[in-house]
Design an enzyme around this catalytic site. Structure first.
Site, PDB file in Angstrom:
ATOM      1  N   LYS A  13       0.830  -1.214   0.000  1.00 48.45           N
ATOM      2  CA  LYS A  13       0.000   0.000   0.000  1.00 48.45           C
ATOM      3  C   LYS A  13       0.865   1.267   0.000  1.00 48.45           C
ATOM      4  O   LYS A  13       0.657   2.170  -0.795  1.00 48.45           O
ATOM      5  CB  LYS A  13      -0.928   0.024   1.228  1.00 48.45           C
ATOM      6  N   ARG A  88      -9.746   0.387   8.942  1.00 45.86           N
ATOM      7  CA  ARG A  88      -9.249  -0.958   9.231  1.00 45.86           C
ATOM      8  C   ARG A  88     -10.275  -1.790   9.985  1.00 45.86           C
ATOM      9  O   ARG A  88      -9.994  -2.957  10.286  1.00 45.86           O
ATOM     10  CB  ARG A  88      -8.000  -0.841  10.097  1.00 45.86           C
ATOM     11  N   ARG A 127      11.523  -5.441   5.311  1.00 43.27           N
ATOM     12  CA  ARG A 127      11.229  -4.036   4.987  1.00 43.27           C
ATOM     13  C   ARG A 127      12.200  -3.094   5.695  1.00 43.27           C
ATOM     14  O   ARG A 127      12.576  -3.302   6.848  1.00 43.27           O
ATOM     15  CB  ARG A 127       9.795  -3.708   5.420  1.00 43.27           C
ATOM     16  N   ARG A 160      11.362  -1.095  11.158  1.00 43.88           N
ATOM     17  CA  ARG A 160      10.307  -0.759  12.108  1.00 43.88           C
ATOM     18  C   ARG A 160      10.251  -1.757  13.259  1.00 43.88           C
ATOM     19  O   ARG A 160      10.436  -2.943  13.061  1.00 43.88           O
ATOM     20  CB  ARG A 160       8.946  -0.749  11.382  1.00 43.88           C
ATOM     21  N   ARG A 171      -0.213  -9.121  13.588  1.00 41.43           N
ATOM     22  CA  ARG A 171      -0.829  -8.129  12.692  1.00 41.43           C
ATOM     23  C   ARG A 171      -1.622  -8.806  11.571  1.00 41.43           C
ATOM     24  O   ARG A 171      -2.671  -8.324  11.169  1.00 41.43           O
ATOM     25  CB  ARG A 171       0.245  -7.214  12.100  1.00 41.43           C
TER      26      ARG A 171
HETATM   27  P1  ADP Z   1       2.196  -1.868   3.266  1.00 43.40           P
HETATM   28  O1  ADP Z   1       2.195  -0.366   3.239  1.00 43.40           O
HETATM   29  O2  ADP Z   1       0.998  -2.440   2.563  1.00 43.40           O
HETATM   30  O3  ADP Z   1       2.384  -2.444   4.628  1.00 43.40           O
HETATM   31  P2  ADP Z   1       4.786  -1.627   1.887  1.00 43.40           P
HETATM   32  O4  ADP Z   1       4.467  -0.787   0.692  1.00 43.40           O
HETATM   33  O5  ADP Z   1       5.494  -0.993   2.994  1.00 43.40           O
HETATM   34  O6  ADP Z   1       3.434  -2.341   2.406  1.00 43.40           O
HETATM   35  O7  ADP Z   1       5.593  -2.896   1.359  1.00 43.40           O
HETATM   36  C1  ADP Z   1       6.052  -3.887   2.273  1.00 43.40           C
HETATM   37  C2  ADP Z   1       7.447  -4.365   1.856  1.00 43.40           C
HETATM   38  O8  ADP Z   1       7.358  -5.094   0.638  1.00 43.40           O
HETATM   39  C3  ADP Z   1       8.453  -3.242   1.593  1.00 43.40           C
HETATM   40  O9  ADP Z   1       9.716  -3.669   2.048  1.00 43.40           O
HETATM   41  C4  ADP Z   1       8.434  -3.080   0.076  1.00 43.40           C
HETATM   42  O10 ADP Z   1       9.682  -2.632  -0.413  1.00 43.40           O
HETATM   43  C5  ADP Z   1       8.143  -4.482  -0.390  1.00 43.40           C
HETATM   44  N1  ADP Z   1       7.329  -4.555  -1.609  1.00 43.40           N
HETATM   45  C6  ADP Z   1       6.345  -3.701  -2.013  1.00 43.40           C
HETATM   46  N2  ADP Z   1       5.819  -4.098  -3.194  1.00 43.40           N
HETATM   47  C7  ADP Z   1       6.468  -5.252  -3.545  1.00 43.40           C
HETATM   48  C8  ADP Z   1       6.373  -6.142  -4.650  1.00 43.40           C
HETATM   49  N3  ADP Z   1       5.497  -5.958  -5.637  1.00 43.40           N
HETATM   50  N4  ADP Z   1       7.196  -7.216  -4.664  1.00 43.40           N
HETATM   51  C9  ADP Z   1       8.092  -7.425  -3.656  1.00 43.40           C
HETATM   52  N5  ADP Z   1       8.219  -6.619  -2.588  1.00 43.40           N
HETATM   53  C10 ADP Z   1       7.427  -5.534  -2.520  1.00 43.40           C
HETATM   54  P1  ADP Z   2       1.083  -1.965   7.882  1.00 44.44           P
HETATM   55  O1  ADP Z   2       0.090  -1.649   6.826  1.00 44.44           O
HETATM   56  O2  ADP Z   2       2.460  -2.123   7.361  1.00 44.44           O
HETATM   57  O3  ADP Z   2       0.642  -3.034   8.803  1.00 44.44           O
HETATM   58  P2  ADP Z   2       0.657   0.590   9.264  1.00 44.44           P
HETATM   59  O4  ADP Z   2       1.798   1.504   9.194  1.00 44.44           O
HETATM   60  O5  ADP Z   2      -0.543   0.881   8.433  1.00 44.44           O
HETATM   61  O6  ADP Z   2       1.245  -0.826   8.948  1.00 44.44           O
HETATM   62  O7  ADP Z   2       0.166   0.422  10.765  1.00 44.44           O
HETATM   63  C1  ADP Z   2       1.059   0.169  11.823  1.00 44.44           C
HETATM   64  C2  ADP Z   2       0.274   0.075  13.120  1.00 44.44           C
HETATM   65  O8  ADP Z   2      -0.374   1.337  13.395  1.00 44.44           O
HETATM   66  C3  ADP Z   2      -0.851  -0.950  13.141  1.00 44.44           C
HETATM   67  O9  ADP Z   2      -0.397  -2.238  13.488  1.00 44.44           O
HETATM   68  C4  ADP Z   2      -1.784  -0.354  14.207  1.00 44.44           C
HETATM   69  O10 ADP Z   2      -1.310  -0.596  15.524  1.00 44.44           O
HETATM   70  C5  ADP Z   2      -1.656   1.150  13.952  1.00 44.44           C
HETATM   71  N1  ADP Z   2      -2.675   1.626  12.991  1.00 44.44           N
HETATM   72  C6  ADP Z   2      -2.444   2.192  11.774  1.00 44.44           C
HETATM   73  N2  ADP Z   2      -3.607   2.502  11.161  1.00 44.44           N
HETATM   74  C7  ADP Z   2      -4.599   2.144  12.019  1.00 44.44           C
HETATM   75  C8  ADP Z   2      -6.026   2.182  11.960  1.00 44.44           C
HETATM   76  N3  ADP Z   2      -6.679   2.673  10.884  1.00 44.44           N
HETATM   77  N4  ADP Z   2      -6.715   1.712  13.032  1.00 44.44           N
HETATM   78  C9  ADP Z   2      -6.089   1.244  14.118  1.00 44.44           C
HETATM   79  N5  ADP Z   2      -4.765   1.144  14.219  1.00 44.44           N
HETATM   80  C10 ADP Z   2      -4.004   1.596  13.199  1.00 44.44           C
END
Ligand code: ADP
Ligand code: ADP
Ligand code: ZN
Length: 213
Positions: A13, A88, A127, A160, A171
């Site tokens: 995302k 979420r 990541r 992170r 998660r």
């Molecule tokens: P999200 O915001 O949904 O948690 P991220 O955009 O941070 O996900 O991506 C999670 C990890 O996967 C990052 O380390 C990113 O560089 C990697 N990543 C993102 N898109 C791809 C892909 N298409 N193939 C492989 N790795 C990816």
């Molecule tokens: P990812 O998509 O990689 O899991 P985020 O950066 O979106 O991670 O979220 C990290 C953490 O922040 C989540 O595990 C949660 O604790 C909190 N968080 C983020 N967005 C929300 C939301 N919309 N509602 C509740 N908790 C949230």
């Protein structure tokens, strides 16, 4: 254009949102980024959120709903925005619909990025994020030119706190229990645009821009 990016942790995302910001010139609103900034600054919000984030649990709905309500009223959101990581839970989605109704606005597309669990664990545990500009990398799948240094700004890359195997596992469970029901919620509204999230980052970007045009 108002977009929700939906998908499990690690679906890509944030990666796609940053490319979409450039393409459509609308801001990315990441509740995760806002909460991490509050934790770093040590604000009241940050103190409250940290314990949930460290456990891989969701921060209470009332807290994140308030954050988003403030944010979408900012002038830079007038032409549209991308919600990344919000809503979420079903109560968050209902609250969002309520706020948008008051603003005579609505969500246009819910981009649902689909990736299998095994791949998600690999992505999250590898990541890396830039401390300065927030750019995302992956040690194997999207490495920076120089180890631990951001290509874009030269900032230091870090892992992170919640990207360890234990927290990632919880998660992903939280996602299935609390966030997956949103697919049904938005299907009823006819807004879900499913995207295969496996493959080259640029190919996935192409799939998304195709459904948005
Ligand atoms: P999200 O915001 O949904 O948690 P991220 O955009 O941070 O996900 O991506 C999670 C990890 O996967 C990052 O380390 C990113 O560089 C990697 N990543 C993102 N898109 C791809 C892909 N298409 N193939 C492989 N790795 C990816
Ligand atoms: P990812 O998509 O990689 O899991 P985020 O950066 O979106 O991670 O979220 C990290 C953490 O922040 C989540 O595990 C949660 O604790 C909190 N968080 C983020 N967005 C929300 C939301 N919309 N509602 C509740 N908790 C949230
Ligand atoms: Zn950077």
């Amino acid at each position: 254009m108002n977009i929700i990016l939906l998908g499990p942790p690690g679906a890509g995302k944030g990666t796609q949102a940053k490319m979409l910001v450039d393409q459509y010139q609308i801001p990315q609103i990441s509740t995760g980024d806002i909460l991490r900034a509050a934790v770093k600054e040590g604000t009241q919000l940050g103190k409250e959120a940290k314990s949930y984030m460290d456990k891989g649990e969701l921060v209470p709905d009332s807290v994140v709903i308030g954050i988003v309500e403030e944010r979408i009223k900012e002038p830079d959101c007038a032409k549209g925005y991308m919600l990344d990581g919000f809503p979420r839970t079903v109560p968050q989605a209902e609250a969002l619909d309520g706020m948008l109704q008051n603003l005579s606005s609505m969500i246009d597309h819910v981009v649902s990025i689909e990736v299998g669990k095994e791949e998600l664990v690999k992505r999250l545990t590898g990541r890396r994020t830039c401390r300065e500009c927030g750019a995302g990398y992956h040690v194997m799948f999207d490495p920076p030119k120089t180890e631990d240094v951001c290509d874009k700004c030269g900032g230091e890359l870090y892992q992170r706190d919640d990207d360890n195997v234990e927290t990632v596992t919880s998660r992903l469970e939280v996602y299935e229990a609390q966030t997956l029901p949103l697919i049904g919620y938005y299907k009823t509204q006819g807004k879900v645009r499913p995207i295969d999230g496996v493959g080259d980052i640029k190919d996935i970007f192409g799939r998304i821009t195709q459904v948005l045009s």
